[in-house]
Design a protein around this motif. Structure first.
Motif, PDB file in Angstrom:
ATOM      1  N   PRO A  44       0.852  -1.201   0.000  1.00 35.78           N
ATOM      2  CA  PRO A  44       0.000   0.000   0.000  1.00 35.78           C
ATOM      3  C   PRO A  44       0.884   1.245   0.000  1.00 35.78           C
ATOM      4  CG  PRO A  44      -0.819  -1.604   1.564  1.00 35.78           C
ATOM      5  CD  PRO A  44       0.515  -2.121   1.101  1.00 35.78           C
ATOM      6  N   THR A  45       0.348   2.348  -0.454  1.00 44.12           N
ATOM      7  CA  THR A  45       1.132   3.573  -0.516  1.00 44.12           C
ATOM      8  C   THR A  45       1.465   4.073   0.881  1.00 44.12           C
ATOM      9  OG1 THR A  45      -0.784   5.036  -0.474  1.00 44.12           O
ATOM     10  CG2 THR A  45      -0.067   4.214  -2.635  1.00 44.12           C
ATOM     11  N   GLU A  46       2.444   4.968   0.951  1.00 40.20           N
ATOM     12  CA  GLU A  46       2.824   5.538   2.238  1.00 40.20           C
ATOM     13  C   GLU A  46       1.624   6.225   2.892  1.00 40.20           C
ATOM     14  OE1 GLU A  46       5.320   9.437   3.462  1.00 40.20           O
ATOM     15  OE2 GLU A  46       6.488   7.929   2.362  1.00 40.20           O
ATOM     16  N   LYS A  47       0.825   6.930   2.102  1.00 40.23           N
ATOM     17  CA  LYS A  47      -0.349   7.621   2.633  1.00 40.23           C
ATOM     18  C   LYS A  47      -1.368   6.628   3.179  1.00 40.23           C
ATOM     19  CE  LYS A  47      -4.047  10.842   1.360  1.00 40.23           C
ATOM     20  NZ  LYS A  47      -4.643  11.658   0.269  1.00 40.23           N
ATOM     21  N   VAL A  68      13.552  -3.142   3.798  1.00 42.85           N
ATOM     22  CA  VAL A  68      14.578  -3.136   2.750  1.00 42.85           C
ATOM     23  C   VAL A  68      15.859  -3.764   3.281  1.00 42.85           C
ATOM     24  CG1 VAL A  68      16.076  -1.675   1.326  1.00 42.85           C
ATOM     25  CG2 VAL A  68      13.632  -1.146   1.529  1.00 42.85           C
ATOM     26  N   THR A  69      16.247  -3.392   4.505  1.00 39.95           N
ATOM     27  CA  THR A  69      17.442  -3.950   5.126  1.00 39.95           C
ATOM     28  C   THR A  69      17.316  -5.463   5.284  1.00 39.95           C
ATOM     29  OG1 THR A  69      17.860  -1.896   6.345  1.00 39.95           O
ATOM     30  CG2 THR A  69      18.918  -3.896   7.178  1.00 39.95           C
ATOM     31  N   GLU A  74      11.867  -3.863  -1.950  1.00 37.83           N
ATOM     32  CA  GLU A  74      12.718  -2.840  -2.552  1.00 37.83           C
ATOM     33  C   GLU A  74      11.858  -1.643  -2.893  1.00 37.83           C
ATOM     34  OE1 GLU A  74      14.478  -4.325  -6.139  1.00 37.83           O
ATOM     35  OE2 GLU A  74      12.662  -4.005  -7.329  1.00 37.83           O
ATOM     36  N   VAL A  75      12.439  -0.470  -2.770  1.00 39.26           N
ATOM     37  CA  VAL A  75      11.723   0.770  -3.080  1.00 39.26           C
ATOM     38  C   VAL A  75      12.114   1.228  -4.468  1.00 39.26           C
ATOM     39  CG1 VAL A  75      11.367   3.176  -2.462  1.00 39.26           C
ATOM     40  CG2 VAL A  75      11.587   1.453  -0.664  1.00 39.26           C
ATOM     41  N   ARG A  76      11.096   1.398  -5.315  1.00 35.76           N
ATOM     42  CA  ARG A  76      11.326   1.901  -6.664  1.00 35.76           C
ATOM     43  C   ARG A  76      10.845   3.345  -6.689  1.00 35.76           C
ATOM     44  NH1 ARG A  76       8.595  -3.386  -9.639  1.00 35.76           N
ATOM     45  NH2 ARG A  76       9.953  -4.935  -8.607  1.00 35.76           N
ATOM     46  N   ALA A  81       6.870   0.648  -2.982  1.00 35.18           N
ATOM     47  CA  ALA A  81       7.638  -0.457  -2.396  1.00 35.18           C
ATOM     48  C   ALA A  81       7.057  -1.784  -2.873  1.00 35.18           C
ATOM     49  CB  ALA A  81       7.599  -0.382  -0.868  1.00 35.18           C
ATOM     50  N   TYR A  82       7.942  -2.683  -3.304  1.00 35.58           N
ATOM     51  CA  TYR A  82       7.516  -3.972  -3.846  1.00 35.58           C
ATOM     52  C   TYR A  82       8.182  -5.118  -3.091  1.00 35.58           C
ATOM     53  CZ  TYR A  82       5.642  -1.376  -7.826  1.00 35.58           C
ATOM     54  OH  TYR A  82       4.924  -0.508  -8.617  1.00 35.58           O
ATOM     55  N   VAL A  83       7.429  -6.205  -2.913  1.00 33.64           N
ATOM     56  CA  VAL A  83       7.948  -7.378  -2.210  1.00 33.64           C
ATOM     57  C   VAL A  83       8.945  -8.098  -3.113  1.00 33.64           C
ATOM     58  CG1 VAL A  83       7.377  -9.594  -1.156  1.00 33.64           C
ATOM     59  CG2 VAL A  83       5.826  -7.640  -0.899  1.00 33.64           C
TER      60      VAL A  83
END
Length: 273
Positions: A44-47, A68-69, A74-76, A81-83
């Protein structure tokens, strides 16, 4: 499974007092590991998450950085953000960290492979399909015909992977892949990493490897287990006899540094695993 980016998305639990970012990270991590957010899915989006959890965007970003760590997402930039979680990479990251934190030595690490491989071979002799047997046979052929150190290494790992696959135990198969990857990388480094030296190394245990295959093909669990143990012990003897092994074995810190380097590659997904 419902669309995780839908406008009605909600957290799976309410936040309690304490570190909100950590709780959000754990909630999202659990949902990823349970498959509610499958590989390739967009979070889901940050908002949406900020509204759902009742926190600021900065708190959501902190939680995402943690994912991410942990190599789960990963953040595109500009997309979200995608799994990206992969089973083998998660196992590698966890085991690599544990091995380094506990300062587990090379003999202990490779000893685990012996136990895993013998069990996998025993199960493979019971459950291997014709396709599994053919996969092992092809891997053996590629080991002999490999024209580069990387090709030979890949074929060696593929042979063990085929045995793990034939065992019918996915966890056992993943663990075998991880530990044989360490063994192969250590052997390649200690042998000098050239095609000639690595071909000679793998050929020197070719007969033992073939005995494992023949026992599995014959559907003899006891013989497969014994052959796998003999093969593993012989492989360790060969690794210790490598040109660069004498210095590494004498200097334990040097061998530990080599193991740490291999483990970092495994955790980052850059090794043979």
């Amino acid at each position: 499974m419902s669309d995780p980016t839908a406008s009605d998305w909600q957290p799976s639990k309410r936040l309690e007092r304490g570190n909100a970012a950590e709780q959000i990270l754990e909630d999202l991590r659990d949902r990823i590991l349970r498959g509610q957010f499958s590989r390739g899915a967009k979070l889901p989006t940050e908002k949406q998450m900020a509204e759902g959890y009742g926190v600021s965007g900065a708190t959501i970003r902190e939680a995402i950085r943690g994912l991410v760590t942990a190599q789960l997402v990963e953040v595109r930039h500009g997309s979200g953000a995608y799994v990206t979680a992969q089973k083998d990479q998660l196992i590698a990251a966890s085991l690599s960290s544990m091995i380094q934190i506990e300062r587990i030595g090379v003999p202990q690490v490779l000893g685990v492979l012996g136990a895993l491989l013998s069990y996998a071979a025993e199960l493979a002799a019971k459950h291997a399909t014709a396709e599994d047997i053919e996969g092992m046979r092809q891997a053996l052929r590629r080991i002999e015909e490999g024209d580069s150190a990387q090709a030979i290494s890949g074929a060696v790992i593929a042979f063990i992977e085929a045995i793990g696959q034939a065992s019918g135990n996915s966890l056992l198969a993943a663990l075998c892949r991880f530990f044989v990857g360490i063994q192969v990388d250590l052997g390649a480094n200690l042998s000098g990493g050239t095609v000639t030296s690595w071909r000679a190394t793998t050929a020197s245990i070719g007969r033992d490897r073939l005995q494992v295959f023949k026992a599995i093909e014959a559907r003899d669990p006891a013989a497969a287990k014994a052959a796998a143990l003999a093969f593993h012990e012989r492989a360790l003897e060969v690794i210790i006899a490598q040109p660069n092994a004498a210095t590494a074995m004498v200097s334990d810190p040097a061998l530990t540094a080599l193991l740490s380097s291999v483990l970092r590659q495994k955790a980052q997904g850059d090794g043979n695993l």
